[in-house]
Design a protein around this motif. Structure first.
Motif, PDB file in Angstrom:
ATOM      1  N   THR A 147       0.823  -1.202   0.000  1.00 51.74           N
ATOM      2  CA  THR A 147       0.000   0.000   0.000  1.00 51.74           C
ATOM      3  C   THR A 147       0.862   1.258   0.000  1.00 51.74           C
ATOM      4  N   PRO A 148       0.296   2.372  -0.515  1.00 48.33           N
ATOM      5  CA  PRO A 148       1.052   3.623  -0.564  1.00 48.33           C
ATOM      6  C   PRO A 148       0.817   4.562   0.612  1.00 48.33           C
ATOM      7  N   SER A 149      -0.242   4.338   1.410  1.00 46.29           N
ATOM      8  CA  SER A 149      -0.630   5.349   2.392  1.00 46.29           C
ATOM      9  C   SER A 149      -1.534   4.742   3.465  1.00 46.29           C
ATOM     10  N   PRO A 150      -1.676   5.419   4.615  1.00 47.77           N
ATOM     11  CA  PRO A 150      -2.480   4.860   5.711  1.00 47.77           C
ATOM     12  C   PRO A 150      -3.935   4.626   5.347  1.00 47.77           C
ATOM     13  N   ILE A 172       5.570   4.388  -5.031  1.00 38.89           N
ATOM     14  CA  ILE A 172       6.677   4.047  -5.926  1.00 38.89           C
ATOM     15  C   ILE A 172       6.764   4.952  -7.146  1.00 38.89           C
ATOM     16  N   MET A 173       5.679   5.666  -7.481  1.00 39.75           N
ATOM     17  CA  MET A 173       5.737   6.623  -8.587  1.00 39.75           C
ATOM     18  C   MET A 173       6.832   7.654  -8.343  1.00 39.75           C
ATOM     19  N   LEU A 174       7.046   7.983  -7.086  1.00 41.82           N
ATOM     20  CA  LEU A 174       8.010   9.025  -6.751  1.00 41.82           C
ATOM     21  C   LEU A 174       9.435   8.499  -6.825  1.00 41.82           C
ATOM     22  N   ASP A 175       9.618   7.185  -6.668  1.00 36.35           N
ATOM     23  CA  ASP A 175      10.920   6.580  -6.933  1.00 36.35           C
ATOM     24  C   ASP A 175      11.318   6.828  -8.389  1.00 36.35           C
ATOM     25  N   GLY A 346      10.988   8.274  -2.306  1.00 35.12           N
ATOM     26  CA  GLY A 346      11.904   7.734  -3.294  1.00 35.12           C
ATOM     27  C   GLY A 346      12.574   6.437  -2.897  1.00 35.12           C
ATOM     28  N   GLN A 347      12.130   5.827  -1.781  1.00 39.26           N
ATOM     29  CA  GLN A 347      12.755   4.587  -1.292  1.00 39.26           C
ATOM     30  C   GLN A 347      11.771   3.421  -1.246  1.00 39.26           C
ATOM     31  N   THR A 348      10.673   3.549  -1.949  1.00 41.83           N
ATOM     32  CA  THR A 348       9.634   2.519  -1.895  1.00 41.83           C
ATOM     33  C   THR A 348      10.107   1.185  -2.457  1.00 41.83           C
ATOM     34  N   ALA A 349      10.822   1.206  -3.567  1.00 41.67           N
ATOM     35  CA  ALA A 349      11.256  -0.048  -4.188  1.00 41.67           C
ATOM     36  C   ALA A 349      12.123  -0.863  -3.237  1.00 41.67           C
ATOM     37  N   ALA A 350      12.968  -0.201  -2.472  1.00 40.40           N
ATOM     38  CA  ALA A 350      13.817  -0.911  -1.502  1.00 40.40           C
ATOM     39  C   ALA A 350      12.966  -1.591  -0.439  1.00 40.40           C
ATOM     40  N   ARG A 351      11.885  -0.929  -0.015  1.00 43.91           N
ATOM     41  CA  ARG A 351      11.002  -1.553   0.975  1.00 43.91           C
ATOM     42  C   ARG A 351      10.262  -2.744   0.373  1.00 43.91           C
ATOM     43  N   CYS A 352       9.932  -2.674  -0.904  1.00 41.68           N
ATOM     44  CA  CYS A 352       9.283  -3.806  -1.572  1.00 41.68           C
ATOM     45  C   CYS A 352      10.198  -5.031  -1.581  1.00 41.68           C
ATOM     46  N   VAL A 353      11.442  -4.821  -1.945  1.00 41.20           N
ATOM     47  CA  VAL A 353      12.402  -5.927  -1.988  1.00 41.20           C
ATOM     48  C   VAL A 353      12.590  -6.511  -0.591  1.00 41.20           C
ATOM     49  N   ALA A 354      12.690  -5.639   0.411  1.00 43.32           N
ATOM     50  CA  ALA A 354      12.853  -6.124   1.791  1.00 43.32           C
ATOM     51  C   ALA A 354      11.653  -6.960   2.221  1.00 43.32           C
TER      52      ALA A 354
END
Length: 367
Positions: A147-150, A172-175, A346-354
Motif C-alpha cells: 500500500t502507498p498510504s495509511p 513508488i511513482m516518486l521513486d 523515493g525509497q519505496t522499491a527498496a522496501r518492496c524488496v525487503a
C-alpha cells in the motif's frame, strides 16, 4: 535466485515497475522479468518509457491492444497463462488498476503463484469506474498487498483483509521521478511548448466520464477555452481524447482559442512540463500524487478520488466544470510547500524488496 514477473500494461504501470525492476536486479536475490501486455500501444504512452527509465525491452510482449473490458481482460489472461505455465515465476507482481492488473492476478491466483498487488487498497467508492472493480477484485485474490498510504491500509482492513497480508511501502511513482529528476529538470519542456516557467497550466483528460459524451465534451472544451483567456494551457492529448475531439470537430476550436495541443509526451518531457507549471488540471490518478509531492496545485475533474491523501495532505482538490474557474483562481493565488506523506520519499522499491525477502515463501506453499 527467485524469479519475479512484473506486469506492465499502461504508462503509469511502467513508472511503477521501473524502480522495482532496478531494485530487484540490484539485490542479487531476485531475477525480474518484464511482461508487457500491450494494453497501451501508443509509443509515447508505452515504448518510450522504457528508454526514459532505463528499462530493458520486455521479456514477453502479449500485444493485446484495445477492445472491450471483457475482451481485453480475457486476452491478457489467455496470453499470460501460457507464459506463467511455461516460465513459472516464484513471485508475480501486478501494479495499479487497469484490466491487465486484474487479469494477471486471476492467472496467478488460479495457478497458485504467490501474487503481490503494488498500489493496493486505493478506493474511490465509485463502482461506475471500471478501475474500482479491478482494485477491489485484485486485492481480494492477491496474497500480498503493498500500500502507498495509511488510508489504503484502513480500506483493506475494513474489507476484512488480514493485516499479515498488508505492508505499507509508500508511493513508488516518486521513486521513478527521483531516478530521473536531473534529466526532468534539464529538459525544460515549457520552452518547447512556447510558454514561460511558472505561468501556465497543464491539462490531461482522458476518462470516459469526461470525454466520451458529446455534450460533456463540448462543455469541457468551452471551459478550457474560458481558462485559456486567463492562463496559457498546454494540453498533451491522450489518444482516446484525441479521437473524441477529432470526431466532434473541436480540435480547431481549442487551437484557435490558443490552447497548445501536443502529442502524448514521453515521461521525462511530460514531468518537465508538470514541474514548470503553475497548475495541473487532470482526471488521471498518478499525477494527483506527483503534484502533491512537488507542491504544485492540482484540480481533479472528477466526483471522487481513490487518492484522498492528496487532498487531506496535498495540493489536490476535486472540481466540477461549474467550479473549475473558481478553483483554478483560488489554487493559483496560493503558494504551496510540498507536504509529503510518510514513505513518499523515493525509497519505496527498496522496501518492496525487503518485504519479499522477509516473506519469501516458496511457490506452491499456499496449497
Amino acid at each position: 535466485m527467485k524469479t519475479v514477473h512484473l506486469i506492465a500494461a499502461a504508462r503509469p504501470n511502467f513508472m511503477k515497475v521501473a524502480p522495482l525492476w532496478h531494485a530487484l536486479r540490484a539485490s542479487g536475490e531476485f531475477e525480474p522479468r518484464l511482461i508487457h501486455t500491450g494494453q497501451h500501444y501508443d509509443p509515447n504512452l508505452s515504448d518510450a518509457i522504457f528508454a526514459d527509465l532505463s528499462l530493458p525491452q520486455p521479456d514477453f510482449h502479449l500485444g493485446v491492444g484495445s477492445g472491450s473490458h471483457a475482451t481485453q481482460t480475457g486476452n491478457v489472461m489467455i496470453g499470460y497463462e501460457k507464459i506463467a505455465i511455461e516460465h513459472r515465476p516464484d513471485w508475480l507482481v501486478v501494479v495499479g488498476d487497469v484490466n491487465s492488473t486484474l487479469a494477471c492476478a486471476l492467472v496467478g491466483a488460479k495457478l497458485r503463484v504467490p501474487t503481490v498487488h503494488l498500489e493496493a487498497g486505493l478506493r474511490s467508492g465509485d463502482r461506475d469506474m471500471p478501475e474500482e472493480i479491478n482494485r477491489l477484485a485484485t486485492d481480494v485474490i492477491a496474497d500480498v498487498l503493498w500500500t502507498p498510504s495509511p488510508d489504503a491500509d484502513a480500506n483493506l482492513l475494513a474489507e476484512g483483509i488480514p493485516g499479515t497480508r498488508i505492508t505499507r511501502v509508500g508511493n513508488i511513482m516518486l521513486d521513478s521521478f527521483e531516478m530521473v529528476r536531473p534529466e526532468v529538470e534539464a529538459a525544460a519542456e515549457w520552452e518547447a511548448q512556447g510558454v514561460q516557467r511558472g505561468t501556465y497550466g497543464v491539462v490531461t483528460l482522458h476518462r470516459p466520464s469526461n470525454v466520451d459524451g458529446a455534450d460533456r465534451l463540448e462543455a469541457l472544451v468551452a471551459a478550457l477555452i474560458g481558462l485559456q483567456r486567463r492562463i496559457p494551457l498546454v494540453f498533451p492529448v491522450h489518444p482516446r481524447t484525441a479521437a473524441r475531439l477529432a470526431q466532434s470537430g473541436m480540435v480547431a476550436r481549442l487551437a484557435q482559442a490558443g490552447v497548445r495541443l501536443a502529442e502524448p509526451l514521453p515521461y521525462k518531457r511530460f514531468m518537465s512540463l508538470v514541474l514548470g507549471s503553475r497548475i495541473v488540471i487532470t482526471d488521471s490518478g498518478g499525477i494527483q500524487e506527483e503534484t502533491t509531492y512537488l507542491g504544485i496545485p492540482c484540480c481533479t475533474l472528477r466526483n471522487n478520488t481513490e487518492r484522498p491523501i492528496t487532498i487531506s495532505q496535498g495540493t489536490n482538490r476535486l472540481v466540477t466544470l461549474a467550479t473549475l474557474d473558481r478553483a483554478v483562481d483560488e489554487a493559483t493565488g496560493q503558494q504551496y510547500q510540498p507536504r509529503r506523506p510518510e514513505y513518499w520519499d523515493g525509497q519505496t522499491a527498496a522496501r518492496c524488496v525487503a518485504d519479499l525477502n522477509a516473506r519469501s515463501y516458496p511457490v506452491g506453499s499456499k496449497e
